[in-house]
Design an enzyme around this catalytic site. Structure first.
Site, PDB file in Angstrom:
ATOM      1  N   ARG A  89       0.904  -1.296   0.065  1.00  0.00           N
ATOM      2  CA  ARG A  89       0.007  -0.122   0.056  1.00  0.00           C
ATOM      3  C   ARG A  89       0.877   1.344   0.038  1.00  0.00           C
ATOM      4  O   ARG A  89       0.688   2.234  -0.532  1.00  0.00           O
ATOM      5  CB  ARG A  89      -0.779   0.061   1.307  1.00  0.00           C
ATOM      6  CG  ARG A  89      -1.848   1.107   1.332  1.00  0.00           C
ATOM      7  CD  ARG A  89      -3.096   0.765   2.162  1.00  0.00           C
ATOM      8  NE  ARG A  89      -2.421   0.576   3.535  1.00  0.00           N
ATOM      9  CZ  ARG A  89      -3.377   0.306   4.530  1.00  0.00           C
ATOM     10  NH1 ARG A  89      -4.622  -0.186   4.331  1.00  0.00           N
ATOM     11  NH2 ARG A  89      -2.939   0.309   5.996  1.00  0.00           N
ATOM     12  N   TYR A  90       1.896   1.235   0.704  1.00  0.00           N
ATOM     13  CA  TYR A  90       2.918   2.355   0.543  1.00  0.00           C
ATOM     14  C   TYR A  90       4.119   2.013  -0.013  1.00  0.00           C
ATOM     15  O   TYR A  90       4.695   1.008  -0.381  1.00  0.00           O
ATOM     16  CB  TYR A  90       3.296   2.482   2.219  1.00  0.00           C
ATOM     17  CG  TYR A  90       2.548   2.706   3.058  1.00  0.00           C
ATOM     18  CD1 TYR A  90       1.589   3.905   3.095  1.00  0.00           C
ATOM     19  CD2 TYR A  90       1.855   1.898   4.094  1.00  0.00           C
ATOM     20  CE1 TYR A  90       0.382   4.017   3.811  1.00  0.00           C
ATOM     21  CE2 TYR A  90       0.829   2.044   4.808  1.00  0.00           C
ATOM     22  CZ  TYR A  90       0.110   2.915   4.809  1.00  0.00           C
ATOM     23  OH  TYR A  90      -0.923   3.029   5.732  1.00  0.00           O
ATOM     24  N   ARG A  93       7.274   0.173   1.813  1.00  0.00           N
ATOM     25  CA  ARG A  93       7.270  -1.039   2.482  1.00  0.00           C
ATOM     26  C   ARG A  93       6.059  -1.813   2.133  1.00  0.00           C
ATOM     27  O   ARG A  93       5.008  -1.196   1.639  1.00  0.00           O
ATOM     28  CB  ARG A  93       7.121  -0.692   4.167  1.00  0.00           C
ATOM     29  CG  ARG A  93       6.030   0.379   4.468  1.00  0.00           C
ATOM     30  CD  ARG A  93       6.576   1.160   5.494  1.00  0.00           C
ATOM     31  NE  ARG A  93       5.540   2.002   6.206  1.00  0.00           N
ATOM     32  CZ  ARG A  93       5.047   3.315   5.797  1.00  0.00           C
ATOM     33  NH1 ARG A  93       5.463   3.858   4.638  1.00  0.00           N
ATOM     34  NH2 ARG A  93       4.171   3.849   6.479  1.00  0.00           N
ATOM     35  N   CYS A 102      -2.253 -18.240  14.193  1.00  0.00           N
ATOM     36  CA  CYS A 102      -1.972 -17.444  15.076  1.00  0.00           C
ATOM     37  C   CYS A 102      -1.747 -18.216  16.543  1.00  0.00           C
ATOM     38  O   CYS A 102      -2.340 -19.470  16.564  1.00  0.00           O
ATOM     39  CB  CYS A 102      -2.942 -16.379  15.520  1.00  0.00           C
ATOM     40  SG  CYS A 102      -2.976 -15.295  14.187  1.00  0.00           S
ATOM     41  N   CYS A 106      -7.679 -13.502  18.685  1.00  0.00           N
ATOM     42  CA  CYS A 106      -8.180 -12.623  19.570  1.00  0.00           C
ATOM     43  C   CYS A 106      -9.595 -12.394  18.927  1.00  0.00           C
ATOM     44  O   CYS A 106      -9.756 -12.304  17.745  1.00  0.00           O
ATOM     45  CB  CYS A 106      -7.025 -11.234  19.427  1.00  0.00           C
ATOM     46  SG  CYS A 106      -5.510 -11.676  19.539  1.00  0.00           S
ATOM     47  N   CYS A 109      -9.961  -9.419  16.305  1.00  0.00           N
ATOM     48  CA  CYS A 109      -8.952  -9.329  15.155  1.00  0.00           C
ATOM     49  C   CYS A 109      -9.747  -8.750  13.940  1.00  0.00           C
ATOM     50  O   CYS A 109     -10.732  -9.040  13.682  1.00  0.00           O
ATOM     51  CB  CYS A 109      -8.590 -10.780  14.976  1.00  0.00           C
ATOM     52  SG  CYS A 109      -7.425 -10.826  13.589  1.00  0.00           S
ATOM     53  N   ASP A 272     -10.314  -1.788  14.288  1.00  0.00           N
ATOM     54  CA  ASP A 272     -10.958  -1.817  12.879  1.00  0.00           C
ATOM     55  C   ASP A 272     -12.249  -2.549  13.044  1.00  0.00           C
ATOM     56  O   ASP A 272     -12.468  -3.487  13.748  1.00  0.00           O
ATOM     57  CB  ASP A 272     -10.129  -2.461  12.069  1.00  0.00           C
ATOM     58  CG  ASP A 272      -8.763  -1.753  11.603  1.00  0.00           C
ATOM     59  OD1 ASP A 272      -8.744  -0.645  11.539  1.00  0.00           O
ATOM     60  OD2 ASP A 272      -7.756  -2.528  11.889  1.00  0.00           O
ATOM     61  N   ASP A 309      -6.821   3.212  11.058  1.00  0.00           N
ATOM     62  CA  ASP A 309      -6.636   2.767   9.593  1.00  0.00           C
ATOM     63  C   ASP A 309      -7.740   2.931   8.829  1.00  0.00           C
ATOM     64  O   ASP A 309      -8.884   2.278   9.246  1.00  0.00           O
ATOM     65  CB  ASP A 309      -6.218   1.285   9.746  1.00  0.00           C
ATOM     66  CG  ASP A 309      -5.303   0.806   8.645  1.00  0.00           C
ATOM     67  OD1 ASP A 309      -5.625   1.006   7.615  1.00  0.00           O
ATOM     68  OD2 ASP A 309      -4.498  -0.161   8.846  1.00  0.00           O
TER      69      ASP A 309
END
Ligand code: PLP
Ligand code: SF4
Length: 347
Positions: A89-90, A93, A102, A106, A109, A272, A309
């Site tokens: 997206r950038y 990076r 995982c 969570c 999540c 989110d 975000d």
């Protein structure tokens, strides 16, 4: 506190009932949650189950309520995925997600529709395609391994991936995002730390996801120390969660605990809006007030950036205080008079 010793990760409602972590009467109601979302509680966390751990990791029927605006890909990663397993997206990076497994799952999540124990391990061909894509990006400086949790890979696989990335000339920095050091400290073995050495002379940063000071233990502290002694820089990532860390006291204690363990608090994430997470929602105004409450109370090193975000793949933006930009409700202490007065930068 629970003094029962758990031998293995608990992965079903049945096992949670048998382990005494949830009431048998809740079992039927949770069948639909279990059918939809992965469950895992490591022995480390099961043995010291507490209200803040329970809230983060034990399934609840509230997860079945999907609130308005909640979506399966809240950060809009799919729109920025050039090849399977990569999110770019950038310009400088990119994320590489080698697996979607995982140590714990969570309940809040943001990738909850995608992560799981049988999910998303990139095959050899997919990994090669990902390496091919990344190698061809001349503007790339950093690759961030995430998932899922990259420290769930075997040391051999992890070393192979890091070695391939480190060999790309334009890559200067490697980063791993993980919950393993505190959720499953035994996994940070001598072999795993050796595997991380495959990053060679490229700087390796490790972002550790921690939401409450109670997540730290002696074993977890030792796992973190193995990483920092091996030369890794540690960052802390926290999600602001109702009923877990939504107070100045809880956040202050958490960030101070991070600093004691050589972790620099990096981001406090506004949660989110993934499906079924409304029970954890804290409004942004409240998050801003918490950040204001922390400033001055704890070391400046202990203050993360509060971050949102933006949905639809627009990326992360810091949330206040909007120093002098007139957007964060913060008053310019000079009343806008002479800070940017003509000549103040020497013309
Ligand atoms: C969060 C994120 C990054 C890393 O952002 P930093 O602000 O450097 O931590 C990179 N790519 C994507 C797609 C992200 O969501
Ligand atoms: S460890 Fe990260 S990716 Fe895995 S369930 Fe928790 S928040 Fe999601």
């Amino acid at each position: 506190m629970n003094d029962q010793v758990f031998g293995k990760t608990l992965r079903s409602v049945r096992e949670l009932v048998d382990g005494g972590l949830i009431e048998a009467s809740a079992e039927a109601g949770l069948a639909a949650v279990e059918a939809r979302y992965a469950i895992a509680i490591t022995p480390e966390f099961a043995a010291r189950m507490s209200p803040v751990l329970a809230r983060q990791f034990l399934p609840s029927v509230d997860e079945l309520t999907v609130a308005a605006g909640e979506v399966g890909d809240p950060t809009g990663d799919a729109a920025h995925s050039p090849v399977v397993g990569v999110v770019h997206r950038y310009p400088d990076r990119a994320l590489l997600k080698p697996l979607l497994i995982c140590p714990v799952y969570c309940r809040f999540c943001f990738r909850r529709e995608h992560v799981g124990p049988d999910g998303g391990v990139l095959g050899e061909a997919e990994l090669e395609a990902a390496f091919g894509y990344l190698a061809g990006q001349s503007g790339l400086r950093e690759v961030i391994l995430t998932g899922g949790d990259p420290l769930m890979l075997s040391p051999r696989r992890l070393a192979a991936i890091l070695g391939r990335l480190a060999a790309m000339k334009q890559i200067e920095i490697l980063r791993i995002h993980t919950r393993v050091p505190l959720a499953d400290p035994g996994r940070v073995s001598v072999e795993l730390v050796e595997a991380l050495g495959a990053a060679g002379d490229k700087a390796l940063w490790v972002g550790v996801h921690i939401n409450h000071a109670e997540e730290f233990s002696e074993a977890g502290a030792a796992a973190l120390a193995r990483l920092s002694r091996a030369g890794m820089a540690l960052l802390g990532q926290t999600v602001l969660l109702r009923g877990v860390n939504d107070s100045v006291e809880a956040l202050g204690e958490l960030f101070r605990a991070m600093l004691r363990h050589r972790i620099k608090p990096y981001y406090l994430h506004q949660m989110d809006a993934a499906p079924g997470t409304a029970q954890f929602y804290v409004p942004i105004e409240e998050g801003l007030a918490l950040m204001r409450g922390l400033r001055g109370r704890i070391s400046g090193m202990g203050l993360p950036t509060y971050i949102l975000d933006i949905e639809g793949g627009y990326g992360k933006i810091p949330l206040g205080p909007g120093y002098l930009d007139g957007q964060g409700g913060m008053q310019d202490p000079f009343g806008g008079q002479h800070v940017l007065a003509e000549g103040s930068f020497g013309g």
